[in-house]
Motif scaffolding. Sequence first.
Motif, PDB file in Angstrom:
ATOM      1  N   SER A 141      24.944  43.576 -38.683  1.00  0.00           N
ATOM      2  CA  SER A 141      25.528  43.774 -37.358  1.00  0.00           C
ATOM      3  C   SER A 141      24.627  44.638 -36.488  1.00  0.00           C
ATOM      4  N   ARG A 172      32.537  46.808 -34.674  1.00  0.00           N
ATOM      5  CA  ARG A 172      32.274  47.155 -36.075  1.00  0.00           C
ATOM      6  C   ARG A 172      33.560  47.119 -36.904  1.00  0.00           C
ATOM      7  N   ASP A 219      24.731  47.554 -41.305  1.00  0.00           N
ATOM      8  CA  ASP A 219      25.030  47.859 -39.908  1.00  0.00           C
ATOM      9  C   ASP A 219      23.912  48.681 -39.292  1.00  0.00           C
ATOM     10  N   GLY A 237      22.808  50.729 -35.615  1.00  0.00           N
ATOM     11  CA  GLY A 237      23.313  51.252 -34.352  1.00  0.00           C
ATOM     12  C   GLY A 237      22.385  52.303 -33.789  1.00  0.00           C
ATOM     13  N   THR A 256      32.173  51.898 -41.462  1.00  0.00           N
ATOM     14  CA  THR A 256      33.481  52.137 -40.852  1.00  0.00           C
ATOM     15  C   THR A 256      34.410  52.939 -41.743  1.00  0.00           C
TER      16      THR A 256
END
Length: 278
Positions: free
Chosen positions: A122, A130, A155, A157, A191
């Motif tokens: 992602s 998310r 992930d 970011g 998360t």
Amino acid sequence: MEKVHFVSNYLLNPTNPVTVNLIGAGGTGSVMITVLGRINNALLALDHPGLDVRLFDGDTISKNNTKRQLFSESEVGLPKSTCLINRVNRFWGTGWKAFAYHYTTENKYLMRNCKSANITISCVDKVQARFEIAEILRKIKLTENHPDRCIYWLDLGNSRYTGQSLIGTVHPVRQPTSKLYEPTERLPFVTEEYRNLLLQTEETDKSPSCSAAEALAEQDLFINPAIATMAGRLLMNMFTEGVINVRGFFMNIEDYQMQPITVNSIPLEFLNPLSVAA
């Protein structure tokens, strides 16, 4: 003993190309697709079946996107995902697929046909996205013999000068016995482990920049490729070494610093494979 994670054997000895769902084709995603192309090319040289990538993004290219993302002015108005996948397929001769819509539960076609992949990556700019990805992945049942069985979620970011990447396991990965290390079958999602921090970040999320100058002021020109490159290094290490003691990193390019996130640093509450997902 040092905690390590032994990579799923399917990534090391797959019967088919390893499937990858890349979500997001913006600043980081537009670089990450090229990183995946390089990884695929290297794996094929090592007699590995390589990767089969699907790219999801529902946005079209704007003029501002040509300043910090990997798009040209001649591509303005085209779907981001289609543009990038066509470029990669022409360059490397791959047959990867583009999906010009967002990876969301609202898309029924996605939920029926292509929500599952061996690795989900992602590159999204919204916290809520998310949590939705985490919800989708958690609901996918473990199917050991399915070629698209979900194994890992990576992930990526960033903010202006800082960024991070963290890999988690969708389901516990069976580990071998070891006298030298403490095998760890579960790596928590971003998360889960950083839930509170993400929720705090969500409150300060900004709307898209109205101009190229604003976009460059809000995010450094090189933060996205720096994160994508190091995330690619983590993936390549998983494929070639088969064991990892680092599961991600924090990066600050303003201070030229990077801090690894080790398997040893997993909080105790996440080591139990039966613990409840956030």
